[in-house]
Design an enzyme around this catalytic site. Structure first.
Site, PDB file in Angstrom:
ATOM      1  N   ASP A   1     -40.955-107.312  30.461  1.00  0.00           N
ATOM      2  CA  ASP A   1     -42.248-107.709  29.885  1.00  0.00           C
ATOM      3  C   ASP A   1     -42.756-106.659  28.895  1.00  0.00           C
ATOM      4  O   ASP A   1     -42.442-105.478  29.011  1.00  0.00           O
ATOM      5  CB  ASP A   1     -43.255-107.910  31.028  1.00  0.00           C
TER       6      ASP A   1
ATOM      7  N   ASN B   1     -43.069-120.207  29.751  1.00  0.00           N
ATOM      8  CA  ASN B   1     -43.079-119.661  28.388  1.00  0.00           C
ATOM      9  C   ASN B   1     -43.005-120.740  27.300  1.00  0.00           C
ATOM     10  O   ASN B   1     -43.257-120.460  26.126  1.00  0.00           O
ATOM     11  CB  ASN B   1     -41.945-118.633  28.195  1.00  0.00           C
TER      12      ASN B   1
ATOM     13  N   ARG C   1     -40.543-104.328  37.034  1.00  0.00           N
ATOM     14  CA  ARG C   1     -41.274-105.026  35.979  1.00  0.00           C
ATOM     15  C   ARG C   1     -41.825-103.982  35.014  1.00  0.00           C
ATOM     16  O   ARG C   1     -42.479-103.029  35.445  1.00  0.00           O
ATOM     17  CB  ARG C   1     -42.421-105.883  36.520  1.00  0.00           C
TER      18      ARG C   1
HETATM   19  C1  IPE Z   1     -42.734-113.104  32.588  1.00  0.00           C
HETATM   20  O1  IPE Z   1     -43.543-112.545  31.609  1.00  0.00           O
HETATM   21  C2  IPE Z   1     -41.607-113.859  31.958  1.00  0.00           C
HETATM   22  C3  IPE Z   1     -40.586-113.061  31.289  1.00  0.00           C
HETATM   23  C4  IPE Z   1     -40.539-111.755  31.207  1.00  0.00           C
HETATM   24  C5  IPE Z   1     -39.524-113.827  30.702  1.00  0.00           C
HETATM   25  P1  IPE Z   1     -44.823-113.301  31.042  1.00  0.00           P
HETATM   26  O2  IPE Z   1     -45.348-112.424  29.957  1.00  0.00           O
HETATM   27  O3  IPE Z   1     -44.499-114.695  30.694  1.00  0.00           O
HETATM   28  O4  IPE Z   1     -45.802-113.312  32.298  1.00  0.00           O
HETATM   29  P2  IPE Z   1     -47.385-113.340  32.383  1.00  0.00           P
HETATM   30  O5  IPE Z   1     -47.857-114.451  31.492  1.00  0.00           O
HETATM   31  O6  IPE Z   1     -47.868-112.011  31.896  1.00  0.00           O
HETATM   32  O7  IPE Z   1     -47.686-113.544  33.823  1.00  0.00           O
HETATM   33  C1  IPE Z   2     -41.555-110.524  27.564  1.00  0.00           C
HETATM   34  O1  IPE Z   2     -42.454-110.014  26.632  1.00  0.00           O
HETATM   35  C2  IPE Z   2     -40.579-111.485  26.951  1.00  0.00           C
HETATM   36  C3  IPE Z   2     -40.839-112.896  27.266  1.00  0.00           C
HETATM   37  C4  IPE Z   2     -41.728-113.342  28.101  1.00  0.00           C
HETATM   38  C5  IPE Z   2     -40.016-113.865  26.603  1.00  0.00           C
HETATM   39  P1  IPE Z   2     -43.799-110.778  26.262  1.00  0.00           P
HETATM   40  O2  IPE Z   2     -43.510-111.673  25.116  1.00  0.00           O
HETATM   41  O3  IPE Z   2     -44.394-111.420  27.447  1.00  0.00           O
HETATM   42  O4  IPE Z   2     -44.696-109.567  25.769  1.00  0.00           O
HETATM   43  P2  IPE Z   2     -46.234-109.346  26.103  1.00  0.00           P
HETATM   44  O5  IPE Z   2     -46.381-109.421  27.587  1.00  0.00           O
HETATM   45  O6  IPE Z   2     -46.982-110.428  25.410  1.00  0.00           O
HETATM   46  O7  IPE Z   2     -46.528-107.981  25.573  1.00  0.00           O
HETATM   47 MG    MG Z   3     -45.688-110.849  28.862  1.00  0.00          MG
END
Ligand code: IPE
Ligand code: IPE
Ligand code: MG
Length: 246
Positions: free
Chosen positions: A23, A71, A194
């Site tokens: 993340d 997502n 995480r």
């Molecule tokens: C979890 O991250 C999914 C992935 C890393 C693929 P998200 O960014 O989607 O999760 P939330 O929205 O912060 O809970």
């Molecule tokens: C994780 O990074 C990758 C995916 C969920 C695909 P994010 O895209 O969630 O990045 P933040 O959490 O918005 O910084």
């Molecule tokens: Mg994220």
């Protein structure tokens, strides 16, 4: 001996299965004044670094949460970019995967992926199926609740058709109906990491994480280093896993 292996004493127990919620790509990009997709690109490059290091450290399964069933709700430009990333990733990284003897698995609802994405991912699984080293398991279009519902539905279908007796349903049979059944006895992560400072599961491996040790790192995923991974493994080694016992 590899660089990363040297950083771990031989008496350190390396988790067999490490799962990472990668993340913070978007925030990493924002911090640099770049579009979110630049963060995903950098995040993809870091997958190569961390997967190679994990393989050298003796990890048996590295599960990476790459795209969740939730997502899809992101802007279509971002979703499209994320769906194209596997083309780029396997297009550039396949020689290394072969060299490192890494086997690719995918855990997720692959039927619902765009054609091109699904083909490229399944081809990577096929092209590495003879490899006997670390399993690099991508959770792609994965969601823990959908996975459990799917398992329950399939068990109900089998019970209704008479191929199983409902009273035979136990933990093992249930686990066998989850999307991680291909990981067999290694399906449950020993360690979950995480990145990005968020301390939540976000629908990841709800069943499999029952007794997993968890570490939340502040680094955004593109900034997560091999040294961070080594430190997290050392922290894992200091944990006392009791599984409800004393
Ligand atoms: C979890 O991250 C999914 C992935 C890393 C693929 P998200 O960014 O989607 O999760 P939330 O929205 O912060 O809970
Ligand atoms: C994780 O990074 C990758 C995916 C969920 C695909 P994010 O895209 O969630 O990045 P933040 O959490 O918005 O910084
Ligand atoms: Mg994220």
């Amino acid at each position: 001996m590899t660089e990363s292996k040297r950083q771990l004493d031989s008496d350190i127990s390396v988790p067999k299965h490490i799962a990472i919620i990668m993340d913070g790509n978007g925030r990493w990009a924002k911090k640099k004044g770049q579009p979110r997709i630049a963060g995903h690109k950098e995040g993809m490059n870091n997958v190569k670094t961390i997967a190679t290091a994990a393989s050298h450290l003796g990890v048996k399964v590295l599960s990476l949460y790459a795209f969740s069933t939730e997502n899809w709700s992101r802007p279509s430009k971002e979703v499209n970019f994320l769906m194209k990333l596997p083309v780029d990733f396997f297009g550039t990284f396949m020689p290394d995967l072969i060299k490192e003897n890494i086997r690719v698995f995918v855990t997720g609802f692959t039927d619902h992926l765009p054609d091109k994405t699904r083909k490229v991912v399944l081809k990577a699984v096929e092209d590495t199926k003879g490899n006997t080293g670390m399993i690099l398991n991508f959770a792609f279009n994965y969601g823990g609740r959908a996975e459990i519902v799917n398992a329950a539905k399939n068990l109900a279908i089998e019970a209704a058709s008479g191929s199983i007796d409902p009273s035979d349903i136990d933990d093992a049979m249930f686990a066998d109906h989850l999307l991680t059944n291909h990981l067999k006895e290694l399906a449950d992560p020993d360690l979950l990491i995480r990145t990005s400072g968020e301390e939540r599961i976000s629908n990841f491996m709800l069943w499999q994480l029952a007794y997993t040790e968890m570490i939340f790192d502040d680094s955004y995923w593109p900034d997560f280093t091999v040294d961070d991974l080594v430190e997290d493994i050392k922290e894992f080694d200091r944990r006392d896993r009791r599984y409800g016992s004393v």
